[in-house]
Enzyme design. Structure first.
Site, mmCIF file in Angstrom:
data_model
loop_
_atom_site.group_PDB
_atom_site.id
_atom_site.type_symbol
_atom_site.label_atom_id
_atom_site.label_comp_id
_atom_site.label_asym_id
_atom_site.label_seq_id
_atom_site.Cartn_x
_atom_site.Cartn_y
_atom_site.Cartn_z
ATOM 1 N N GLU A 1 -2.957 14.574 -33.452
ATOM 2 C CA GLU A 1 -2.357 13.242 -33.625
ATOM 3 C C GLU A 1 -3.188 12.392 -34.597
ATOM 4 O O GLU A 1 -4.329 12.737 -34.936
ATOM 5 C CB GLU A 1 -2.252 12.528 -32.275
ATOM 6 C CG GLU A 1 -3.598 12.292 -31.600
ATOM 7 C CD GLU A 1 -3.584 11.070 -30.676
ATOM 8 O OE1 GLU A 1 -3.133 9.989 -31.105
ATOM 9 O OE2 GLU A 1 -4.065 11.196 -29.545
ATOM 10 N N LYS B 1 -7.555 8.628 -19.124
ATOM 11 C CA LYS B 1 -8.736 7.783 -19.112
ATOM 12 C C LYS B 1 -8.837 6.964 -17.847
ATOM 13 O O LYS B 1 -7.829 6.537 -17.297
ATOM 14 C CB LYS B 1 -8.710 6.834 -20.300
ATOM 15 C CG LYS B 1 -9.511 7.357 -21.441
ATOM 16 C CD LYS B 1 -9.472 6.390 -22.572
ATOM 17 C CE LYS B 1 -8.610 6.943 -23.667
ATOM 18 N NZ LYS B 1 -7.208 6.818 -23.525
HETATM 19 N N1 PSU Z 1 -6.529 8.112 -25.757
HETATM 20 C C1 PSU Z 1 -7.626 8.117 -26.526
HETATM 21 N N2 PSU Z 1 -7.562 7.656 -27.764
HETATM 22 C C2 PSU Z 1 -6.388 7.225 -28.276
HETATM 23 C C3 PSU Z 1 -5.220 7.245 -27.465
HETATM 24 C C4 PSU Z 1 -5.317 7.687 -26.209
HETATM 25 O O1 PSU Z 1 -8.683 8.519 -26.101
HETATM 26 O O2 PSU Z 1 -6.383 6.819 -29.437
HETATM 27 C C5 PSU Z 1 -3.907 6.880 -28.077
HETATM 28 C C6 PSU Z 1 -3.012 8.145 -28.125
HETATM 29 O O3 PSU Z 1 -2.400 8.214 -29.385
HETATM 30 C C7 PSU Z 1 -1.989 7.863 -27.045
HETATM 31 C C8 PSU Z 1 -1.865 6.360 -27.131
HETATM 32 O O4 PSU Z 1 -0.765 8.538 -27.246
HETATM 33 O O5 PSU Z 1 -3.202 5.915 -27.329
HETATM 34 C C9 PSU Z 1 -1.255 5.763 -25.911
HETATM 35 O O6 PSU Z 1 -0.952 4.429 -26.183
HETATM 36 P P1 PSU Z 1 -0.029 3.594 -25.164
HETATM 37 O O7 PSU Z 1 -0.867 3.458 -23.928
HETATM 38 O O8 PSU Z 1 0.218 2.287 -25.872
HETATM 39 O O9 PSU Z 1 1.209 4.408 -24.962
#
Ligand code: PSU
Ligand code: MN
Length: 301
Positions: free
Chosen positions: A25, A159
Site C-alpha cells: 500500500e 494497532k
Molecule cells: N496502520 C499503520 N499505518 C498506516 C495505516 C494503518 O500502521 O498508515 C493506514 C492504512 O493505509 C490503513 C489506514 O488502511 O491507515 C486506515 O485508515 P482509517 O482508519 O481511516 O480507515
C-alpha cells in the site's frame, strides 16, 4: 471497460513469467511515516520481497491511473509530496476520474491488487473499529473490504490505538478468517501479544496459501487477515505504550480530530511521544510482514 491500470516494467515482466507478486500500500508512505524514513522503508520493503523470491507491487493513484508497481522516481515523488489524498473504497474512483494524486489504504489497495490479479498484500497494520465507535461510528472500510475482496493481507495485527476486541467481532461477523502466525494469541502491532486468543493459527506459509485457495474453491468472497507478530527484538511492550496511546487518544478527542485524520494523527503523536521508537518498530514489522507475504505468494504459485 477495463480498469485504468499501469504496470511497472518489473511487475509486468513478473506476471508474464508467472512469478509471485506481493502488493504494497502507499498510505503508509504518505500518511503513516515521516520523510525520509517513509521512502527508505518503502525501498527496503521492496528489496525484502525481492530477496525472498517475489516481486513487489507498490500501488498508488497518479495521472488518472492505478499504478501497479512504482518506478523509483514515482516512489520518490510520492514520498515527498504534500497534500496527497488518502484514498479508501469510497474515494478511489473519484480520485482517478478527476486526476488527483492519491495514496491507497488497505481497502483501496486490496481493490487494486485484485483488479491486477495479485492475491497477496503486505502492510503494517489494518484499520479497524476505533475506541468509542459506539458513539462515533468510526469503523475502517478496511474491515468491509476484507469481507468482500479475495486478497490475503499480512499485517502485524490491529494497532492498540483501536478497539481490538470490537475489531475482532466485526471481522468474525463478516466471515473474515484471522490467522495468527506462529502463536496462539493475536499480535497487537508494536507488541507481540494483545492478550487475546486468535481465532486461527498457522505455522507456515503453505497452510495460509492452501486456505486462500480453499476459500476460492468454496466460492467464499473476501480475503484473509494474517496477523504476524513483530520480531521479538523490535517490539515495544504494552505497558510502555499504554500511557502514550491514552495521551494521543485524549488529544485527538479534545482537538476534535475526526474521520480520515484520526489514524494519521494518532500515529504521528505516538511517534513523538515514544521519541521515534514507534517508527523503528513499525519499520521492523512491515519488513517482517513483507517476507511472510512473499513466502505466501510463492506457495500460491
Ligand atoms: N496502520 C499503520 N499505518 C498506516 C495505516 C494503518 O500502521 O498508515 C493506514 C492504512 O493505509 C490503513 C489506514 O488502511 O491507515 C486506515 O485508515 P482509517 O482508519 O481511516 O480507515
Ligand atoms: Mn475511520
Amino acid at each position: 471497460m477495463n480498469a485504468p491500470l499501469i504496470f511497472s516494467a518489473e511487475v509486468l515482466a513478473a506476471q508474464n513469467a508467472g512469478q509471485p507478486v506481493v502488493a504494497l500500500e502507499s498510505t503508509i508512505i504518505t500518511h503513516g511515516m515521516p520523510y525520509p524514513q517513509n521512502m527508505e522503508t518503502a525501498r527496503m520493503v521492496e528489496a525484502d520481497i525481492r530477496a525472498a523470491g517475489a516481486v513487489p507491487a507498490t500501488i498508488a493513484i497518479m495521472d488518472q491511473h492505478i499504478h501497479i508497481g512504482l518506478e523509483p522516481d514515482a516512489l520518490e515523488r510520492l514520498a515527498q509530496a504534500k497534500n496527497v489524498a488518502k484514498l479508501s473504497r469510497a474515494d478511489i474512483a473519484f480520485a482517478i476520474a478527476t486526476g488527483q494524486t492519491g495514496a491507497t489504504t488497505v481497502a483501496a489497495t486490496m481493490i487494486c491488487a485484485h483488479l491486477a490479479g495479485i492475491q497477496v498484500f503486505a502492510t503494517g497494520g489494518i484499520g479497524g473499529v476505533h475506541r468509542g465507535a459506539e458513539t462515533s461510528f468510526d469503523i475502517s472500510a478496511d474491515l468491509a473490504e476484507l469481507a468482500q475482496t479475495p486478497v490475503t493481507v499480512v499485517a502485524a495485527g490491529a494497532k492498540a490505538i483501536l478497539d481490538i476486541p470490537k475489531t475482532m467481532e466485526v471481522l468474525e461477523t463478516s466471515g473474515v478468517p484471522v490467522i495468527a502466525f506462529g502463536q496462539d494469541t493475536l499480535p497487537a502491532f508494536w507488541s507481540r501479544d494483545s492478550g487475546l486468543k486468535a481465532p486461527l493459527r498457522a505455522d507456515n506459509a503453505a497452510d495460509i496459501a492452501a486456505s486462500h485457495k480453499m476459500r476460492a474453491r468454496l466460492g467464499l468472497p473476501g480475503g484473509q487477515l494474517v496477523a504476524n507478530p513483530i520480531p521479538l527484538e523490535s517490539e515495544i511492550t504494552r505497558d510502555i505504550l499504554a500511557p502514550h496511546i491514552a495521551q494521543a487518544l485524549h488529544e485527538a478527542e479534545t482537538q476534535g480530530v475526526s474521520a480520515k485524520d484520526v489514524t494519521p494523527f494518532l500515529l504521528s503523536r505516538i511517534f513523538e511521544l515514544t521519541n521515534g521508537d514507534s517508527l523503528t518498530a513499525n519499520i521492523a514489522l512491515v519488513r517482517n510482514n513483507a517476507r511472510l507475504a512473499a513466502a505466501i505468494a510463492i506457495e500460491l504459485n
